[in-house]
Scaffold this motif. Structure first.
Motif, PDB file in Angstrom:
ATOM      1  N   HIS A 119       7.690   8.614  14.976  1.00 19.06           N
ATOM      2  CA  HIS A 119       7.231   9.988  15.213  1.00 19.06           C
ATOM      3  C   HIS A 119       5.822   9.996  15.801  1.00 19.06           C
ATOM      4  O   HIS A 119       4.988  10.825  15.430  1.00 19.06           O
ATOM      5  CB  HIS A 119       7.307  10.822  13.928  1.00 19.06           C
ATOM      6  CG  HIS A 119       8.641  10.751  13.265  1.00 19.06           C
ATOM      7  ND1 HIS A 119       9.719  11.494  13.696  1.00 19.06           N
ATOM      8  CD2 HIS A 119       9.085   9.992  12.242  1.00 19.06           C
ATOM      9  CE1 HIS A 119      10.771  11.201  12.942  1.00 19.06           C
ATOM     10  NE2 HIS A 119      10.409  10.286  12.054  1.00 19.06           N
ATOM     11  N   SER A 120       5.563   9.040  16.710  1.00 17.97           N
ATOM     12  CA  SER A 120       4.267   8.889  17.391  1.00 17.97           C
ATOM     13  C   SER A 120       3.113   8.633  16.417  1.00 17.97           C
ATOM     14  O   SER A 120       1.970   8.967  16.691  1.00 17.97           O
ATOM     15  CB  SER A 120       3.965  10.122  18.249  1.00 17.97           C
ATOM     16  OG  SER A 120       4.967  10.301  19.225  1.00 17.97           O
ATOM     17  N   ARG A 121       3.433   8.033  15.276  1.00 16.95           N
ATOM     18  CA  ARG A 121       2.403   7.708  14.280  1.00 16.95           C
ATOM     19  C   ARG A 121       2.504   6.230  13.898  1.00 16.95           C
ATOM     20  O   ARG A 121       3.605   5.704  13.788  1.00 16.95           O
ATOM     21  CB  ARG A 121       2.594   8.523  13.000  1.00 16.95           C
ATOM     22  CG  ARG A 121       2.489   9.998  13.168  1.00 16.95           C
ATOM     23  CD  ARG A 121       2.664  10.695  11.814  1.00 16.95           C
ATOM     24  NE  ARG A 121       2.824  12.114  11.980  1.00 16.95           N
ATOM     25  CZ  ARG A 121       1.833  12.970  12.148  1.00 16.95           C
ATOM     26  NH1 ARG A 121       0.587  12.529  12.185  1.00 16.95           N
ATOM     27  NH2 ARG A 121       2.065  14.263  12.279  1.00 16.95           N
ATOM     28  N   ASP A 148      -3.476  17.622   9.497  1.00 17.40           N
ATOM     29  CA  ASP A 148      -2.185  17.072   9.927  1.00 17.40           C
ATOM     30  C   ASP A 148      -1.359  16.510   8.761  1.00 17.40           C
ATOM     31  O   ASP A 148      -0.293  15.938   8.967  1.00 17.40           O
ATOM     32  CB  ASP A 148      -2.444  15.971  10.970  1.00 17.40           C
ATOM     33  CG  ASP A 148      -1.230  15.648  11.816  1.00 17.40           C
ATOM     34  OD1 ASP A 148      -0.339  16.508  11.956  1.00 17.40           O
ATOM     35  OD2 ASP A 148      -1.174  14.512  12.325  1.00 17.40           O
ATOM     36  N   VAL A 149      -1.833  16.680   7.532  1.00 18.71           N
ATOM     37  CA  VAL A 149      -1.168  16.068   6.383  1.00 18.71           C
ATOM     38  C   VAL A 149       0.271  16.542   6.227  1.00 18.71           C
ATOM     39  O   VAL A 149       1.189  15.729   6.036  1.00 18.71           O
ATOM     40  CB  VAL A 149      -1.965  16.313   5.076  1.00 18.71           C
ATOM     41  CG1 VAL A 149      -1.153  15.934   3.842  1.00 18.71           C
ATOM     42  CG2 VAL A 149      -3.266  15.529   5.104  1.00 18.71           C
ATOM     43  N   MET A 150       0.507  17.838   6.289  1.00 19.03           N
ATOM     44  CA  MET A 150       1.863  18.357   6.033  1.00 19.03           C
ATOM     45  C   MET A 150       2.857  17.861   7.093  1.00 19.03           C
ATOM     46  O   MET A 150       3.976  17.466   6.750  1.00 19.03           O
ATOM     47  CB  MET A 150       1.855  19.883   5.956  1.00 19.03           C
ATOM     48  CG  MET A 150       0.982  20.410   4.815  1.00 19.03           C
ATOM     49  SD  MET A 150       1.204  19.565   3.229  1.00 19.03           S
ATOM     50  CE  MET A 150       2.756  20.195   2.713  1.00 19.03           C
ATOM     51  N   ALA A 151       2.461  17.859   8.349  1.00 17.89           N
ATOM     52  CA  ALA A 151       3.346  17.358   9.407  1.00 17.89           C
ATOM     53  C   ALA A 151       3.609  15.867   9.222  1.00 17.89           C
ATOM     54  O   ALA A 151       4.744  15.397   9.398  1.00 17.89           O
ATOM     55  CB  ALA A 151       2.736  17.629  10.787  1.00 17.89           C
ATOM     56  N   ILE A 156       7.147  11.294   7.303  1.00 17.65           N
ATOM     57  CA  ILE A 156       7.405  10.243   6.312  1.00 17.65           C
ATOM     58  C   ILE A 156       8.716  10.513   5.581  1.00 17.65           C
ATOM     59  O   ILE A 156       9.505   9.592   5.350  1.00 17.65           O
ATOM     60  CB  ILE A 156       6.220  10.122   5.331  1.00 17.65           C
ATOM     61  CG1 ILE A 156       4.988   9.561   6.060  1.00 17.65           C
ATOM     62  CG2 ILE A 156       6.583   9.252   4.135  1.00 17.65           C
ATOM     63  CD1 ILE A 156       3.696   9.633   5.262  1.00 17.65           C
ATOM     64  N   ARG A 157       8.981  11.778   5.246  1.00 16.66           N
ATOM     65  CA  ARG A 157      10.256  12.119   4.596  1.00 16.66           C
ATOM     66  C   ARG A 157      11.437  11.739   5.486  1.00 16.66           C
ATOM     67  O   ARG A 157      12.458  11.246   5.006  1.00 16.66           O
ATOM     68  CB  ARG A 157      10.306  13.609   4.264  1.00 16.66           C
ATOM     69  CG  ARG A 157       9.494  13.985   3.054  1.00 16.66           C
ATOM     70  CD  ARG A 157       9.639  15.487   2.707  1.00 16.66           C
ATOM     71  NE  ARG A 157       8.693  15.843   1.675  1.00 16.66           N
ATOM     72  CZ  ARG A 157       7.449  16.284   1.902  1.00 16.66           C
ATOM     73  NH1 ARG A 157       7.016  16.445   3.147  1.00 16.66           N
ATOM     74  NH2 ARG A 157       6.652  16.574   0.893  1.00 16.66           N
ATOM     75  N   THR A 158      11.285  11.934   6.789  1.00 19.29           N
ATOM     76  CA  THR A 158      12.347  11.564   7.737  1.00 19.29           C
ATOM     77  C   THR A 158      12.546  10.052   7.749  1.00 19.29           C
ATOM     78  O   THR A 158      13.677   9.568   7.733  1.00 19.29           O
ATOM     79  CB  THR A 158      12.020  12.091   9.146  1.00 19.29           C
ATOM     80  OG1 THR A 158      11.891  13.516   9.086  1.00 19.29           O
ATOM     81  CG2 THR A 158      13.103  11.722  10.145  1.00 19.29           C
TER      82      THR A 158
END
Length: 184
Positions: A119-121, A148-151, A156-158
């Protein structure tokens, strides 16, 4: 920066390990963690952490000093994190004690670390076994600005879902708490 992180119990470690192996090569390391607190326990009560970690891996040994502030997201426990490498671990321990901190708890973690991008992270997934605690855990984290924590947590959940980790497997149980409870 905030360490956006989720932790879960793993029911099929071999399966998750194989899936992570498709994303990155494992870095096998043993962490020797010493957590410090003030004599009154105020860091722990505030949800803060002060740790000296010595990492033993195939590429050598390194030590890092870490301070984590109180959680910015209660559901995940994601915290601001400040970390620096330490050349002399004995001096780091002596400095913390000299400043009035006391060792709170010391334990060992056996880790398989996987660095990858999703996810580009830049993400780090760690399969963890703590000899004093039953079971295997997975931690998936990424460093992000607070906005940006919630996104990042959604990403991470994905990743966890793709690894077969169900939402009900998520845990906020800390290793320090679990080890302390086991030792009582």
């Amino acid at each position: 920066m905030i360490e956006a992180e989720l932790k879960a119990r793993v029911h099929s470690p071999a399966v998750v390990e194989r899936q992570l192996g498709k994303l990155a090569t494992a870095r096998i390391e043993v962490y020797q963690d010493t957590y410090y607190d003030r004599p009154d326990g105020s860091l722990d009560k505030a949800g803060e952490e002060l740790r000296v970690r010595t990492v033993h891996g195939t590429d050598g040994t390194r030590t890092v000093l870490t301070y984590k502030g109180a959680a910015v997201d209660e559901d995940s426990g994601s915290k601001p994190e400040h970390e620096t490498r330490v050349d002399n671990p004995e001096a780091a321990h002596a400095i913390l004690r000299g400043l009035g901190h006391v060792p709170f708890i010391t334990f060992e973690k056996h880790c398989r670390n996987y660095d990858f991008e999703a996810h580009s992270r830049k993400m780090l997934a760690t399969l963890v076994r703590v000899p004093e605690i039953d079971g295997t855990f997975i931690e998936v984290e990424t460093l992000v600005p607070e906005a940006d924590v919630m996104a990042a947590l959604d990403n991470i959940r994905t990743v966890l879902a793709d690894l077969g980790i169900a939402p009900e497997d998520l845990t906020r149980e800390t290793y320090t708490g679990a080890v302390a409870a086991r030792r009582r």
